[in-house]
Design a protein around this motif. Sequence first.
Motif, PDB file in Angstrom:
ATOM      1  N   MET A   1     -11.470 -33.293  62.015  1.00 40.00           N
ATOM      2  CA  MET A   1     -10.271 -32.554  62.617  1.00 40.00           C
ATOM      3  C   MET A   1      -9.179 -33.324  62.614  1.00 40.00           C
ATOM      4  SD  MET A   1     -11.692 -30.128  65.527  1.00 40.00           S
ATOM      5  CE  MET A   1     -10.176 -29.304  65.595  1.00 40.00           C
TER       6      MET A   1
ATOM      7  N   PHE B   1      -2.279 -25.697  64.472  1.00 42.18           N
ATOM      8  CA  PHE B   1      -1.650 -24.662  64.992  1.00 42.18           C
ATOM      9  C   PHE B   1      -1.401 -25.043  66.472  1.00 42.18           C
ATOM     10  CE2 PHE B   1      -1.228 -20.397  67.424  1.00 42.18           C
ATOM     11  CZ  PHE B   1      -0.110 -19.990  66.537  1.00 42.18           C
ATOM     12  N   VAL B   2      -2.374 -25.727  67.237  1.00 42.75           N
ATOM     13  CA  VAL B   2      -1.990 -26.327  68.616  1.00 42.75           C
ATOM     14  C   VAL B   2      -0.962 -27.246  68.627  1.00 42.75           C
ATOM     15  CG1 VAL B   2      -3.136 -27.687  70.241  1.00 42.75           C
ATOM     16  CG2 VAL B   2      -4.537 -26.100  69.251  1.00 42.75           C
TER      17      VAL B   2
ATOM     18  N   SER C   1      -5.525 -16.725  58.965  1.00 35.55           N
ATOM     19  CA  SER C   1      -6.595 -15.840  59.236  1.00 35.55           C
ATOM     20  C   SER C   1      -7.206 -15.491  57.939  1.00 35.55           C
ATOM     21  CB  SER C   1      -6.202 -14.637  60.051  1.00 35.55           C
ATOM     22  OG  SER C   1      -5.306 -13.754  59.324  1.00 35.55           O
TER      23      SER C   1
ATOM     24  N   LEU D   1      -0.098 -17.905  61.572  1.00 37.57           N
ATOM     25  CA  LEU D   1      -1.484 -17.521  61.912  1.00 37.57           C
ATOM     26  C   LEU D   1      -1.932 -16.317  61.304  1.00 37.57           C
ATOM     27  CD1 LEU D   1      -3.346 -18.669  64.234  1.00 37.57           C
ATOM     28  CD2 LEU D   1      -2.435 -16.622  65.876  1.00 37.57           C
TER      29      LEU D   1
ATOM     30  N   LEU E   1      -6.904 -25.199  63.082  1.00 40.57           N
ATOM     31  CA  LEU E   1      -6.874 -25.034  64.851  1.00 40.57           C
ATOM     32  C   LEU E   1      -5.851 -26.085  65.424  1.00 40.57           C
ATOM     33  CD1 LEU E   1      -7.535 -23.451  67.150  1.00 40.57           C
ATOM     34  CD2 LEU E   1      -9.720 -24.472  67.279  1.00 40.57           C
ATOM     35  N   LEU E   2      -6.221 -27.375  65.122  1.00 40.70           N
ATOM     36  CA  LEU E   2      -5.553 -28.491  65.428  1.00 40.70           C
ATOM     37  C   LEU E   2      -4.160 -28.356  65.127  1.00 40.70           C
ATOM     38  CD1 LEU E   2      -5.439 -30.980  67.089  1.00 40.70           C
ATOM     39  CD2 LEU E   2      -6.203 -32.253  65.274  1.00 40.70           C
TER      40      LEU E   2
ATOM     41  N   HIS F   1      -7.511 -29.929  60.333  1.00 41.58           N
ATOM     42  CA  HIS F   1      -8.262 -28.772  60.530  1.00 41.58           C
ATOM     43  C   HIS F   1      -7.068 -27.653  61.010  1.00 41.58           C
ATOM     44  CE1 HIS F   1     -10.570 -25.711  62.947  1.00 41.58           C
ATOM     45  NE2 HIS F   1     -11.646 -26.217  62.371  1.00 41.58           N
TER      46      HIS F   1
ATOM     47  N   TYR G   1      -9.070 -18.029  56.516  1.00 36.60           N
ATOM     48  CA  TYR G   1     -10.531 -18.319  57.033  1.00 36.60           C
ATOM     49  C   TYR G   1     -11.399 -17.322  56.663  1.00 36.60           C
ATOM     50  CZ  TYR G   1     -13.932 -18.407  60.738  1.00 36.60           C
ATOM     51  OH  TYR G   1     -15.390 -18.149  61.242  1.00 36.60           O
TER      52      TYR G   1
ATOM     53  N   LEU H   1     -11.898 -23.577  58.526  1.00 34.53           N
ATOM     54  CA  LEU H   1     -10.896 -23.848  59.080  1.00 34.53           C
ATOM     55  C   LEU H   1     -10.545 -25.383  58.612  1.00 34.53           C
ATOM     56  CD1 LEU H   1      -9.934 -22.010  62.186  1.00 34.53           C
ATOM     57  CD2 LEU H   1      -8.910 -21.579  60.087  1.00 34.53           C
ATOM     58  N   TYR H   2     -11.464 -26.086  58.201  1.00 40.44           N
ATOM     59  CA  TYR H   2     -11.373 -27.373  57.683  1.00 40.44           C
ATOM     60  C   TYR H   2     -10.485 -27.351  56.286  1.00 40.44           C
ATOM     61  CZ  TYR H   2     -14.353 -29.410  61.463  1.00 40.44           C
ATOM     62  OH  TYR H   2     -15.076 -29.646  62.581  1.00 40.44           O
TER      63      TYR H   2
END
Length: 474
Positions: free
Chosen positions: A65, A130-131, A176, A172, A127-128, A125, A179, A185-186
Amino acid sequence: MNYIQFFHMRPEASLLGFFLIIFLYDLIYTGRSRRYFHPLVCVAMLLHTVICFRDTSEYTLFEGMYHSNAMIVFVKAMLAFGSAIVVMQAHRWLRITTTYYKQGEFYILLLSTLVGMYFMISARHFLLLFVGIELASLPMACMVAFDKYRHHSAEAGIKYILTSMFASAVMLYGISFLYGTTGSLYYNEVREGLTASPMQIYALVMFFAGLGFKISLVPFHLWTADSYEGAPTAVTAYLSVISKGAAAFTLFIVLTTVFAPMIEQWQTILYITTVASITIANLFAMKQRNIKRFMAFSSISQAGYIVLAMIGGTAQGMSAMVYYVLVYIFANLAVFGVIGAVEHNIKNEVRRETLDGFYKSNPKLAFLTTLALFSLAGIPPFAGFFSKFFVFMSAFGAGFKVLVFIALINTVISLYYYLLIVKAMYINRNDTPVPPFKCSIITRASLAICLIGIISLGICSFVYGGINSISFGM
């Protein structure tokens, strides 16, 4: 999960350590002891920059990630150094009555955004990623609205947070779709699953729109001028350089790492946005009287040149973009440093006519502003000329000859409106020019750093220009 891996993230661990020190200092010390607060933060930021430069190894954490290498660390150190200059220039503003006891809040918010930008650059990744984007965006809205007693600052904060929320939602939505079509999401797994289907092309457009907002690319730029004008000058400088640079590096990494199989599609998108950003921003910049709005459209134009370096998707393009952002940091922060100093002394906004006759009353600041504007315009032998040259050569080498020609024409147009400011300072007459004043020691130090950066990078580029030209395919 092996939590020891958190300590291997040296730039982030270093920044969070200084974050904790600054937080505790703000919590514990009061009264006269707070006079050491700003010097402490400046030293901490410079020390953090040195720590970043020492971490040049390549490693991957958290099952892929998070990734770091020498180039990523250099970019993080560059952003940290630019943030240190911003903190130095914010000294005078943070000492006024309405913000003196909110210094700690400003530093904490700034460091929070910087941590988010680090995650954005190192993410492998979504998710990371977006964070990181949210961690960089939400505190930034608070910084834009930091002067809550000024109507324009509150308005700028509202416009920034609303457009930021919309851009994040659009991004986002695109993620999606990625995904849904690839099952992961990698970055590397998403790349393997790309087939350039209509849904994936739509996802690419949505993702680009989200980061296009952060970089202030046309047509995602409509928030920029109002937010730049209303935000405190130090925050505007941070937005125009540090935030823009982090988003640009992130976009380049995602395009070349994830969307490599769809290079034709994203090159078309970059082609259109580059032409639109440079051209439209130049046309609007010529009409601006408020200097901060003027610099807002200047930054949109500069974003177009940054994106121009990406379009080939090559290592030369990455090098050109890194160098361009480095030069842009010194030149842009020099201009905003002078704007902030003038604002502090006249207690009002700076307009183009405000600078009429500025050279007669403040020749040193006028000279520095002239050098910075010449660098932004790309006039030789200043560093900005070589940064634009390397960007043009990377795009030219990738086969985008017409695009480079359009960019060259726009460079001539930008020279006109930058020279309007120089004309105001040196030629225009003013019966009541800005009175002579002296900046604080810390502000003068930050301006001296910018001056050294502009001159030294220009000299280094001139000396090694032949070697770099060969490496760029000349």
